[in-house]
Scaffold this active site. Structure first.
Site, PDB file in Angstrom:
ATOM      1  N   GLY A  32     -10.282  -7.674   0.603  1.00 40.68           N
ATOM      2  CA  GLY A  32     -10.857  -8.063   2.053  1.00 40.68           C
ATOM      3  C   GLY A  32     -11.030  -9.510   2.154  1.00 40.68           C
ATOM      4  N   ALA A  33      -9.955 -10.273   1.569  1.00 35.90           N
ATOM      5  CA  ALA A  33     -10.339 -11.692   1.583  1.00 35.90           C
ATOM      6  C   ALA A  33      -9.433 -12.669   2.672  1.00 35.90           C
ATOM      7  CB  ALA A  33      -9.867 -12.143   0.102  1.00 35.90           C
ATOM      8  N   SER A  41       0.607  -1.084   0.009  1.00 30.77           N
ATOM      9  CA  SER A  41      -0.011   0.068  -0.096  1.00 30.77           C
ATOM     10  C   SER A  41       0.816   1.231   0.090  1.00 30.77           C
ATOM     11  CB  SER A  41      -0.877   0.030   1.291  1.00 30.77           C
ATOM     12  OG  SER A  41      -0.252   0.225   2.325  1.00 30.77           O
ATOM     13  N   ASP A  92      -7.608   2.890  -7.102  1.00 28.81           N
ATOM     14  CA  ASP A  92      -8.690   2.605  -6.132  1.00 28.81           C
ATOM     15  C   ASP A  92      -9.407   4.141  -6.223  1.00 28.81           C
ATOM     16  OD1 ASP A  92     -10.876   2.354  -4.649  1.00 28.81           O
ATOM     17  OD2 ASP A  92      -9.547   1.781  -3.103  1.00 28.81           O
ATOM     18  N   SER A 101      -4.704  -9.063   6.263  1.00 26.16           N
ATOM     19  CA  SER A 101      -4.907  -9.211   7.799  1.00 26.16           C
ATOM     20  C   SER A 101      -4.551 -10.585   8.386  1.00 26.16           C
ATOM     21  CB  SER A 101      -6.561  -9.069   8.017  1.00 26.16           C
ATOM     22  OG  SER A 101      -6.864  -7.970   7.998  1.00 26.16           O
ATOM     23  N   ILE A 161      -4.673 -10.732   0.336  1.00 28.36           N
ATOM     24  CA  ILE A 161      -4.669 -11.100   1.914  1.00 28.36           C
ATOM     25  C   ILE A 161      -3.556 -10.170   2.658  1.00 28.36           C
ATOM     26  CG2 ILE A 161      -4.144 -13.120   3.335  1.00 28.36           C
ATOM     27  CD1 ILE A 161      -4.876 -14.638   0.862  1.00 28.36           C
ATOM     28  N   ASP A 203      -1.065  -1.447  -3.854  1.00 26.33           N
ATOM     29  CA  ASP A 203      -2.467  -1.566  -3.395  1.00 26.33           C
ATOM     30  C   ASP A 203      -3.238  -0.454  -3.069  1.00 26.33           C
ATOM     31  OD1 ASP A 203      -4.329  -3.288  -2.720  1.00 26.33           O
ATOM     32  OD2 ASP A 203      -3.610  -3.613  -0.473  1.00 26.33           O
ATOM     33  N   HIS A 204      -4.371  -0.147  -3.521  1.00 30.36           N
ATOM     34  CA  HIS A 204      -4.932   1.171  -3.230  1.00 30.36           C
ATOM     35  C   HIS A 204      -4.483   2.422  -3.664  1.00 30.36           C
ATOM     36  CE1 HIS A 204      -8.398  -1.143  -1.495  1.00 30.36           C
ATOM     37  NE2 HIS A 204      -7.558  -2.079  -0.853  1.00 30.36           N
TER      38      HIS A 204
HETATM   39  P1  13P Z   1      -7.890  -8.252   4.352  1.00 29.52           P
HETATM   40  O1  13P Z   1      -7.869  -7.142   5.186  1.00 29.52           O
HETATM   41  O2  13P Z   1      -9.188  -9.099   4.330  1.00 29.52           O
HETATM   42  O3  13P Z   1      -6.728  -9.244   4.497  1.00 29.52           O
HETATM   43  O4  13P Z   1      -7.840  -7.521   2.689  1.00 29.52           O
HETATM   44  C1  13P Z   1      -6.602  -7.289   2.329  1.00 29.52           C
HETATM   45  C2  13P Z   1      -6.728  -6.254   1.277  1.00 29.52           C
HETATM   46  O5  13P Z   1      -7.794  -6.410   0.482  1.00 29.52           O
HETATM   47  C3  13P Z   1      -5.488  -5.479   0.728  1.00 29.52           C
HETATM   48  O6  13P Z   1      -5.874  -4.787  -0.215  1.00 29.52           O
HETATM   49  O1  G3H Z   2      -6.475  -2.845   1.928  1.00 30.28           O
HETATM   50  C1  G3H Z   2      -5.474  -2.371   2.606  1.00 30.28           C
HETATM   51  C2  G3H Z   2      -4.355  -3.015   2.739  1.00 30.28           C
HETATM   52  O2  G3H Z   2      -4.756  -4.065   3.910  1.00 30.28           O
HETATM   53  C3  G3H Z   2      -3.063  -2.276   3.410  1.00 30.28           C
HETATM   54  O3  G3H Z   2      -3.422  -1.614   4.671  1.00 30.28           O
HETATM   55  O4  G3H Z   2      -2.632   1.045   4.293  1.00 30.28           O
HETATM   56  O5  G3H Z   2      -2.492  -0.452   6.270  1.00 30.28           O
HETATM   57  O6  G3H Z   2      -0.930  -0.856   4.585  1.00 30.28           O
HETATM   58  P1  G3H Z   2      -2.315  -0.417   5.148  1.00 30.28           P
HETATM   59 ZN    ZN Z   3      -7.935  -3.850  -0.374  1.00 28.20          ZN
END
Ligand code: 13P
Ligand code: G3H
Ligand code: ZN
Length: 327
Positions: free
Chosen positions: A229-230, A59, A118, A274, A272, A96-97
């Site tokens: 969010g998987a 991210s 995003d 979390s 993934i 990511d995002h």
């Molecule tokens: P989780 O919080 O379910 O692991 O999702 C991570 C995610 O979507 C990162 O972009």
């Molecule tokens: O979807 C988001 C990711 O889990 C990344 O989160 O901004 O805390 O690195 P973060």
């Molecule tokens: Zn995400």
């Protein structure tokens, strides 16, 4: 400006062929988030050992945390480590995002092979405009782009949405054709973080909206879909965290059976973060509780890394179906 670094110089690939193979083979490529060396080592070694393609996912805030220059060299080192193990698994580096053209550009110029823009919290037209701008810059450099339509519920540090709304299938075709994105993240009931659903003890988590996914598959046959969010919010880690001084009582995640079903569909990438955080935290809490005099970080980060390797291998085998799909 310094000379841009192309991802191929780091031994990375974009996601095009990964997704084509995943679609044909009815599995999903894992996209694991990382912030530090131990997570990166574990993700790469877990995928090398289970012979799975992998998307290393970062991210904007993770990139800042690790430092962009440091991060690029870490990833180059991780690829070299995989090759030294005799592995040829495809490895992508993905933002990511991403929330701006400038961030996407900086990542592309520093070795990223794939970008997510995003714009899901903007209006449809603004989302199209922002995503299109990134696609133009990325495609000139053979970098793939993921867009998002629909809003996921949940709070994940900087990715937070108070409200969610499911992806509207009728918007998907227009979005894909106007932006030129290579894959699309959709909202079908998953959410970010460790508190995905409010369920009473003994209750099942609500099912994902496979009807929406199927409608999208019919409108865009063979088009790669992404599931954010998987995480399953693996109960054994939540229990360990609570047992060893943590406080995550209401943490609940996705059903692995539903994720397996998604992986066998047009869903080609499963995100993934979390679960990896939970695995490491559970082990670190256990060790520091059982050995309160321990103060060598290797003695708790090392076992946490080993646990993450195990988790990655198990997910690739049992949930993603990506194990054994590469060499
Ligand atoms: P989780 O919080 O379910 O692991 O999702 C991570 C995610 O979507 C990162 O972009
Ligand atoms: O979807 C988001 C990711 O889990 C990344 O989160 O901004 O805390 O690195 P973060
Ligand atoms: Zn995400």
């Amino acid at each position: 400006m310094t000379t841009p670094v192309k991802y191929s110089e780091l031994g990375l690939v974009n996601t095009k062929e990964m997704f084509a193979s995943a679609m044909a083979g009815k599995y999903a490529v894992p996209a694991y988030n990382f912030n530090n060396m131990e997570q990166l080592q574990a993700i790469v070694l877990g995928c090398v050992q289970s012979k799975s393609p992998v998307i290393l996912q970062v991210s904007g805030s993770a990139r800042k945390y690790a430092n962009p220059i440091m991060l690029r060299h870490m990833v180059a080192g991780a690829v070299e480590m995989a090759r030294a193990e005799g592995s040829t698994i495809p490895i992508a580096l993905h933002l990511d995002h991403g929330d701006s053209f400038e961030l996407a550009q900086s990542c592309i110029d520093n070795g990223f092979s794939s970008i997510m823009l995003d714009g899901s919290h903007h209006s449809f037209d603004k989302n199209v405009e922002l995503t299109r701008q990134v696609v133009e810059y990325a495609h000139e450099r053979d970098v793939t782009v993921e867009g998002e339509l629909g809003v996921l519920a949940g709070v994940e540090d900087e990715v937070s949405h108070e409200t969610s709304h499911y992806t509207r299938p009728e918007e998907v075709e227009e979005f894909v054709s106007r932006t030129g994105v290579d894959s699309l993240a959709i909202s079908i009931g998953t959410s970010h973080g460790a508190y995905k659903f409010k369920v009473k003890p003994g209750e099942e988590v609500p099912p994902l909206r496979f009807d929406i996914l199927e409608e999208i598959e019919q409108l865009l046959p063979g088009y790669p879909i992404v599931l954010h969010g998987a995480s399953a919010v693996i109960p054994k880690y939540v229990e360990m965290i609570n047992k060893f001084g943590g406080k995550m009582e209401d943490a609940v995640g996705n059903s692995e059976e539903q994720l397996r079903r998604a992986a066998a569909s047009a869903v080609c990438k499963i995100n993934i973060d979390s679960d990896g955080r939970l695995a490491m935290t559970a082990i670190i809490r256990e060790i520091l509780t059982q050995k309160p005099s321990e103060f060598d970080p290797r003695k708790y980060l090392g076992p946490a890394r080993d646990e993450l390797i195990r988790m990655v291998k198990e997910k690739n085998e049992l949930v993603l179906g990506s194990a054994g799909r590469a060499k």
